[in-house]
Design a protein around this motif. Structure first.
Motif, PDB file in Angstrom:
ATOM      1  N   GLU A  21      -7.488   6.314  20.249  1.00 29.79           N
ATOM      2  CA  GLU A  21      -6.242   5.614  20.581  1.00 29.79           C
ATOM      3  C   GLU A  21      -6.354   4.113  20.340  1.00 29.79           C
ATOM      4  N   ASP A  22      -7.531   3.532  20.622  1.00 34.88           N
ATOM      5  CA  ASP A  22      -7.678   2.088  20.447  1.00 34.88           C
ATOM      6  C   ASP A  22      -7.753   1.683  18.973  1.00 34.88           C
ATOM      7  N   GLU A  23      -7.902   2.644  18.064  1.00 37.46           N
ATOM      8  CA  GLU A  23      -7.939   2.354  16.629  1.00 37.46           C
ATOM      9  C   GLU A  23      -6.563   2.448  15.976  1.00 37.46           C
ATOM     10  N   LEU A  24      -5.604   3.032  16.675  1.00 42.34           N
ATOM     11  CA  LEU A  24      -4.292   3.274  16.078  1.00 42.34           C
ATOM     12  C   LEU A  24      -3.602   1.988  15.636  1.00 42.34           C
ATOM     13  N   GLY A  25      -3.658   0.958  16.452  1.00 46.71           N
ATOM     14  CA  GLY A  25      -2.991  -0.299  16.108  1.00 46.71           C
ATOM     15  C   GLY A  25      -3.557  -0.918  14.842  1.00 46.71           C
ATOM     16  N   HIS A  26      -4.880  -0.926  14.734  1.00 44.84           N
ATOM     17  CA  HIS A  26      -5.523  -1.489  13.544  1.00 44.84           C
ATOM     18  C   HIS A  26      -5.161  -0.678  12.298  1.00 44.84           C
ATOM     19  N   LEU A  27      -5.221   0.649  12.412  1.00 49.33           N
ATOM     20  CA  LEU A  27      -4.881   1.496  11.270  1.00 49.33           C
ATOM     21  C   LEU A  27      -3.406   1.371  10.898  1.00 49.33           C
ATOM     22  N   GLN A  28      -2.562   1.183  11.894  1.00 47.04           N
ATOM     23  CA  GLN A  28      -1.138   0.983  11.628  1.00 47.04           C
ATOM     24  C   GLN A  28      -0.943  -0.283  10.795  1.00 47.04           C
ATOM     25  N   ASN A  29      -1.624  -1.357  11.169  1.00 43.08           N
ATOM     26  CA  ASN A  29      -1.525  -2.609  10.409  1.00 43.08           C
ATOM     27  C   ASN A  29      -2.058  -2.432   8.988  1.00 43.08           C
ATOM     28  N   GLU A  30      -3.172  -1.713   8.853  1.00 45.33           N
ATOM     29  CA  GLU A  30      -3.756  -1.486   7.529  1.00 45.33           C
ATOM     30  C   GLU A  30      -2.803  -0.691   6.629  1.00 45.33           C
ATOM     31  N   LEU A  31      -2.247   0.383   7.161  1.00 43.76           N
ATOM     32  CA  LEU A  31      -1.327   1.194   6.362  1.00 43.76           C
ATOM     33  C   LEU A  31      -0.071   0.413   5.999  1.00 43.76           C
ATOM     34  N   ASN A  32       0.436  -0.377   6.920  1.00 45.77           N
ATOM     35  CA  ASN A  32       1.609  -1.196   6.621  1.00 45.77           C
ATOM     36  C   ASN A  32       1.301  -2.219   5.531  1.00 45.77           C
ATOM     37  N   ALA A  33       0.103  -2.805   5.545  1.00 46.94           N
ATOM     38  CA  ALA A  33      -0.279  -3.764   4.509  1.00 46.94           C
ATOM     39  C   ALA A  33      -0.374  -3.079   3.149  1.00 46.94           C
ATOM     40  N   ILE A  34      -0.919  -1.874   3.127  1.00 43.21           N
ATOM     41  CA  ILE A  34      -1.025  -1.126   1.866  1.00 43.21           C
ATOM     42  C   ILE A  34       0.364  -0.809   1.323  1.00 43.21           C
ATOM     43  N   LEU A  35       1.242  -0.337   2.187  1.00 44.26           N
ATOM     44  CA  LEU A  35       2.592   0.005   1.742  1.00 44.26           C
ATOM     45  C   LEU A  35       3.364  -1.230   1.287  1.00 44.26           C
ATOM     46  N   GLU A  36       3.138  -2.348   1.942  1.00 40.82           N
ATOM     47  CA  GLU A  36       3.785  -3.599   1.531  1.00 40.82           C
ATOM     48  C   GLU A  36       3.317  -4.003   0.134  1.00 40.82           C
ATOM     49  N   PHE A  37       2.027  -3.838  -0.131  1.00 32.30           N
ATOM     50  CA  PHE A  37       1.494  -4.150  -1.456  1.00 32.30           C
ATOM     51  C   PHE A  37       2.100  -3.230  -2.512  1.00 32.30           C
ATOM     52  N   VAL A  38       2.226  -1.952  -2.205  1.00 30.93           N
ATOM     53  CA  VAL A  38       2.814  -1.000  -3.153  1.00 30.93           C
ATOM     54  C   VAL A  38       4.269  -1.360  -3.425  1.00 30.93           C
ATOM     55  N   GLU A  39       4.990  -1.794  -2.403  1.00 29.11           N
ATOM     56  CA  GLU A  39       6.375  -2.217  -2.601  1.00 29.11           C
ATOM     57  C   GLU A  39       6.446  -3.435  -3.516  1.00 29.11           C
ATOM     58  N   GLN A  40       5.476  -4.344  -3.407  1.00 26.90           N
ATOM     59  CA  GLN A  40       5.434  -5.501  -4.304  1.00 26.90           C
ATOM     60  C   GLN A  40       5.199  -5.048  -5.743  1.00 26.90           C
ATOM     61  N   LEU A  41       4.351  -4.052  -5.929  1.00 26.72           N
ATOM     62  CA  LEU A  41       4.092  -3.531  -7.271  1.00 26.72           C
ATOM     63  C   LEU A  41       5.351  -2.915  -7.874  1.00 26.72           C
ATOM     64  N   ALA A  42       6.160  -2.292  -7.039  1.00 26.01           N
ATOM     65  CA  ALA A  42       7.385  -1.663  -7.525  1.00 26.01           C
ATOM     66  C   ALA A  42       8.372  -2.703  -8.049  1.00 26.01           C
ATOM     67  N   ASP A  43       8.271  -3.943  -7.580  1.00 26.79           N
ATOM     68  CA  ASP A  43       9.187  -5.003  -8.006  1.00 26.79           C
ATOM     69  C   ASP A  43       8.782  -5.645  -9.333  1.00 26.79           C
ATOM     70  N   LEU A  44       7.594  -5.352  -9.833  1.00 28.75           N
ATOM     71  CA  LEU A  44       7.119  -5.968 -11.072  1.00 28.75           C
ATOM     72  C   LEU A  44       7.864  -5.425 -12.281  1.00 28.75           C
ATOM     73  N   ASP A  45       8.121  -6.311 -13.244  1.00 35.80           N
ATOM     74  CA  ASP A  45       8.734  -5.902 -14.505  1.00 35.80           C
ATOM     75  C   ASP A  45       7.617  -5.582 -15.492  1.00 35.80           C
ATOM     76  N   VAL A  46       7.440  -4.320 -15.785  1.00 29.93           N
ATOM     77  CA  VAL A  46       6.388  -3.891 -16.701  1.00 29.93           C
ATOM     78  C   VAL A  46       6.983  -3.272 -17.964  1.00 29.93           C
ATOM     79  N   SER A  47       8.206  -3.649 -18.279  1.00 31.32           N
ATOM     80  CA  SER A  47       8.889  -3.036 -19.417  1.00 31.32           C
ATOM     81  C   SER A  47       8.193  -3.329 -20.744  1.00 31.32           C
ATOM     82  N   GLY A  48       7.509  -4.465 -20.877  1.00 26.27           N
ATOM     83  CA  GLY A  48       6.848  -4.787 -22.134  1.00 26.27           C
ATOM     84  C   GLY A  48       5.361  -4.506 -22.133  1.00 26.27           C
ATOM     85  N   VAL A  49       4.874  -3.812 -21.127  1.00 27.64           N
ATOM     86  CA  VAL A  49       3.436  -3.558 -21.001  1.00 27.64           C
ATOM     87  C   VAL A  49       3.143  -2.128 -21.432  1.00 27.64           C
TER      88      VAL A  49
END
Length: 95
Positions: A21-49
């Protein structure tokens, strides 16, 4: 997208990971950071790559695509639990 502690518990359960139970908060923050990074990747324009298979240009040797028996049936059948007449023997599965 935001992950709550119930989702962290569910992911841990599905992954068969024991989480205290005491690890849930830390893991929640970690997963949210990962998902935030993935959302940033979705915003990239890779049409010419162009898609990559390797960061270093490597040409693999090509060979003719020919079906063979491997020229070593004895070695192949040595791995079989049962063989007969040069073939794998398997139990009947259709009645």
């Amino acid at each position: 997208m935001s992950v709550d502690q119930a989702t962290v518990r569910r992911v841990a359960h599905l992954a068969r990971i024991s989480v205290r139970e005491d690890e849930l908060g830390h893991l929640q923050n970690e997963l949210n950071a990962i998902l935030e990074f993935v959302e940033q990747l979705a915003d990239l324009d890779v049409s010419g790559v162009e898609p990559l298979t390797s960061v270093v240009p490597v040409e693999l040797p090509m060979r003719e695509d020919v079906v063979t028996d491997g020229h070593c049936p004895e070695k192949v059948l040595a791995n079989a639990p049962d063989a007969e007449g040069g073939f794998f023997t398997v139990p009947k599965v259709v009645e």
